[in-house]
Design a protein around this motif. Structure first.
Motif, PDB file in Angstrom:
ATOM      1  N   PRO A  17      41.708  34.509  38.304  1.00  0.00           N
ATOM      2  CA  PRO A  17      41.081  34.937  39.636  1.00  0.00           C
ATOM      3  C   PRO A  17      42.323  36.049  39.978  1.00  0.00           C
ATOM      4  O   PRO A  17      43.295  35.910  39.654  1.00  0.00           O
ATOM      5  N   GLY A  18      41.517  37.243  40.563  1.00  0.00           N
ATOM      6  CA  GLY A  18      42.287  38.376  40.832  1.00  0.00           C
ATOM      7  C   GLY A  18      42.520  39.316  39.917  1.00  0.00           C
ATOM      8  O   GLY A  18      42.820  40.589  40.173  1.00  0.00           O
ATOM      9  N   THR A  19      41.793  39.088  38.756  1.00  0.00           N
ATOM     10  CA  THR A  19      41.837  40.239  37.682  1.00  0.00           C
ATOM     11  C   THR A  19      40.784  41.439  37.932  1.00  0.00           C
ATOM     12  O   THR A  19      40.831  42.422  37.263  1.00  0.00           O
ATOM     13  N   SER A 113      48.888  38.760  48.434  1.00  0.00           N
ATOM     14  CA  SER A 113      48.221  39.294  49.273  1.00  0.00           C
ATOM     15  C   SER A 113      46.633  38.490  49.777  1.00  0.00           C
ATOM     16  O   SER A 113      46.200  38.817  50.781  1.00  0.00           O
ATOM     17  N   ARG A 114      45.982  38.013  48.748  1.00  0.00           N
ATOM     18  CA  ARG A 114      44.881  37.119  49.113  1.00  0.00           C
ATOM     19  C   ARG A 114      45.397  35.698  49.821  1.00  0.00           C
ATOM     20  O   ARG A 114      44.533  35.046  49.958  1.00  0.00           O
ATOM     21  N   GLY A 115      46.714  35.501  49.903  1.00  0.00           N
ATOM     22  CA  GLY A 115      46.781  34.250  50.520  1.00  0.00           C
ATOM     23  C   GLY A 115      47.228  33.269  49.713  1.00  0.00           C
ATOM     24  O   GLY A 115      47.523  32.145  50.117  1.00  0.00           O
ATOM     25  N   GLN A 150      41.587  45.823  30.053  1.00  0.00           N
ATOM     26  CA  GLN A 150      42.663  45.510  30.883  1.00  0.00           C
ATOM     27  C   GLN A 150      42.248  46.150  32.484  1.00  0.00           C
ATOM     28  O   GLN A 150      41.365  47.028  32.472  1.00  0.00           O
ATOM     29  N   SER A 151      42.720  45.474  33.495  1.00  0.00           N
ATOM     30  CA  SER A 151      42.345  45.567  34.855  1.00  0.00           C
ATOM     31  C   SER A 151      43.403  45.779  35.947  1.00  0.00           C
ATOM     32  O   SER A 151      43.650  44.594  36.603  1.00  0.00           O
ATOM     33  N   ASN A 152      44.662  46.630  35.522  1.00  0.00           N
ATOM     34  CA  ASN A 152      45.632  46.872  36.330  1.00  0.00           C
ATOM     35  C   ASN A 152      45.501  47.880  37.374  1.00  0.00           C
ATOM     36  O   ASN A 152      46.059  47.746  38.404  1.00  0.00           O
ATOM     37  N   ASP A 156      41.415  51.924  35.814  1.00  0.00           N
ATOM     38  CA  ASP A 156      40.741  50.877  34.707  1.00  0.00           C
ATOM     39  C   ASP A 156      39.408  50.331  34.825  1.00  0.00           C
ATOM     40  O   ASP A 156      38.511  50.167  34.325  1.00  0.00           O
ATOM     41  N   ILE A 157      39.241  50.024  36.291  1.00  0.00           N
ATOM     42  CA  ILE A 157      37.869  49.508  36.933  1.00  0.00           C
ATOM     43  C   ILE A 157      36.962  50.699  36.704  1.00  0.00           C
ATOM     44  O   ILE A 157      35.703  50.286  36.012  1.00  0.00           O
ATOM     45  N   SER A 158      37.195  51.943  36.893  1.00  0.00           N
ATOM     46  CA  SER A 158      36.078  53.129  36.498  1.00  0.00           C
ATOM     47  C   SER A 158      35.729  53.182  35.154  1.00  0.00           C
ATOM     48  O   SER A 158      34.877  53.286  34.674  1.00  0.00           O
TER      49      SER A 158
HETATM   50  P1  DAT Z   1      38.311  38.422  40.853  1.00  0.00           P
HETATM   51  O1  DAT Z   1      36.867  38.360  41.142  1.00  0.00           O
HETATM   52  O2  DAT Z   1      38.842  38.375  39.631  1.00  0.00           O
HETATM   53  O3  DAT Z   1      39.184  37.357  41.670  1.00  0.00           O
HETATM   54  P2  DAT Z   1      38.431  40.771  42.595  1.00  0.00           P
HETATM   55  O4  DAT Z   1      37.668  41.705  42.264  1.00  0.00           O
HETATM   56  O5  DAT Z   1      38.061  39.791  43.901  1.00  0.00           O
HETATM   57  O6  DAT Z   1      38.911  39.884  41.595  1.00  0.00           O
HETATM   58  O7  DAT Z   1      39.724  41.486  42.983  1.00  0.00           O
HETATM   59  C1  DAT Z   1      40.943  40.899  43.746  1.00  0.00           C
HETATM   60  C2  DAT Z   1      41.550  41.924  44.487  1.00  0.00           C
HETATM   61  O8  DAT Z   1      42.265  42.864  43.715  1.00  0.00           O
HETATM   62  C3  DAT Z   1      40.700  42.963  45.291  1.00  0.00           C
HETATM   63  O9  DAT Z   1      41.355  43.285  46.719  1.00  0.00           O
HETATM   64  C4  DAT Z   1      40.404  44.045  44.475  1.00  0.00           C
HETATM   65  C5  DAT Z   1      41.840  44.146  43.605  1.00  0.00           C
HETATM   66  N1  DAT Z   1      41.752  44.686  42.400  1.00  0.00           N
HETATM   67  C6  DAT Z   1      40.702  43.921  41.218  1.00  0.00           C
HETATM   68  N2  DAT Z   1      40.874  44.795  40.156  1.00  0.00           N
HETATM   69  C7  DAT Z   1      41.834  45.756  40.448  1.00  0.00           C
HETATM   70  C8  DAT Z   1      42.210  46.835  39.659  1.00  0.00           C
HETATM   71  N3  DAT Z   1      41.951  47.147  38.356  1.00  0.00           N
HETATM   72  N4  DAT Z   1      42.848  48.130  40.305  1.00  0.00           N
HETATM   73  C9  DAT Z   1      43.146  47.840  41.304  1.00  0.00           C
HETATM   74  N5  DAT Z   1      42.889  46.813  42.442  1.00  0.00           N
HETATM   75  C10 DAT Z   1      42.187  45.893  41.725  1.00  0.00           C
END
Ligand code: DAT
Length: 174
Positions: A17-19, A113-115, A150-152, A156-158
């Motif tokens: 979760p959070g990646t 920050s997601r709590g 990697q998703s930092n 990375d997302i793009s």
């Molecule tokens: P997951 O579905 O794996 O739980 P998410 O897509 O909900 O993760 O992302 C969690 C939070 O982190 C959300 O506020 C967006 C941010 N986030 C995710 N991947 C990121 C990245 N590669 N760079 C910056 N922020 C990112």
């Protein structure tokens, strides 16, 4: 044709979760017109669970109910499945298994920050440190379809979305 006769591929996007699974899948769905199946949401809205886990603060998923729910869509192809687990799906459902990975300190900040706190926070950070999802994916699917990314950061997302879009668009030629 690849993928057991499917016209379009099925991709599993997994990771702690959070990646960034949901963010990545939303953008990838827009770019490819694949259907985004957010398994966590589906478990809640369709009641595919056996109650609430007080320790991990999450629903206790019923694997059989979930797999029955999505089976027809999966057989048709064209799905992006977004979930922090991967060892209970039928192996033949997927043409690619993407494992998103994030540096621990970055992930810690995102989950805080997601709590998330206490055991839930610690468990998820440990899950990432020990590469639990990567191991799970490698023990459940053929090595050549499991892709760690990697998703930092937003770049990375793009780049992950671009790479995967390209792969989807070329899929029928594989
Ligand atoms: P997951 O579905 O794996 O739980 P998410 O897509 O909900 O993760 O992302 C969690 C939070 O982190 C959300 O506020 C967006 C941010 N986030 C995710 N991947 C990121 C990245 N590669 N760079 C910056 N922020 C990112």
């Amino acid at each position: 044709m690849a993928g057991g006769g499917r016209m379009r591929p099925n991709i599993l996007v997994t990771g702690t979760p959070g990646t960034g699974k949901t963010t990545t899948c939303s953008l990838l769905a827009d770019a490819t017109q694949l259907r985004h199946i957010n398994v966590g949401d589906l478990i809640k809205t369709k009641n595919l669970h056996d109650g609430w886990d007080e320790v991990f603060e999450c629903h206790i998923m019923n694997e059989e109910l979930l797999c029955d729910e999505i089976e027809d869509m999966m057989e048709d192809g064209g799905n992006l499945v977004d979930y922090h687990g991967c060892d209970f799906f039928p192996e033949h459902w997927f043409d690619r298994v993407v494992v998103l990975q994030t540096d621990n300190s970055v992930l810690y900040d995102r989950l805080s920050s997601r709590g998330y706190m206490g055991a839930k926070l610690t468990n998820n950070i440990e899950c990432e440190i020990f590469q639990v999802l990567l191991e799970e994916a490698r023990s459940s699917y053929a090595a050549d379809i499991v892709i760690p990314l990697q998703s930092n950061c937003v770049e990375d997302i793009s780049s992950n979305v671009a790479t995967l879009t390209n792969w989807v668009n070329n899929w029928s030629k594989i």
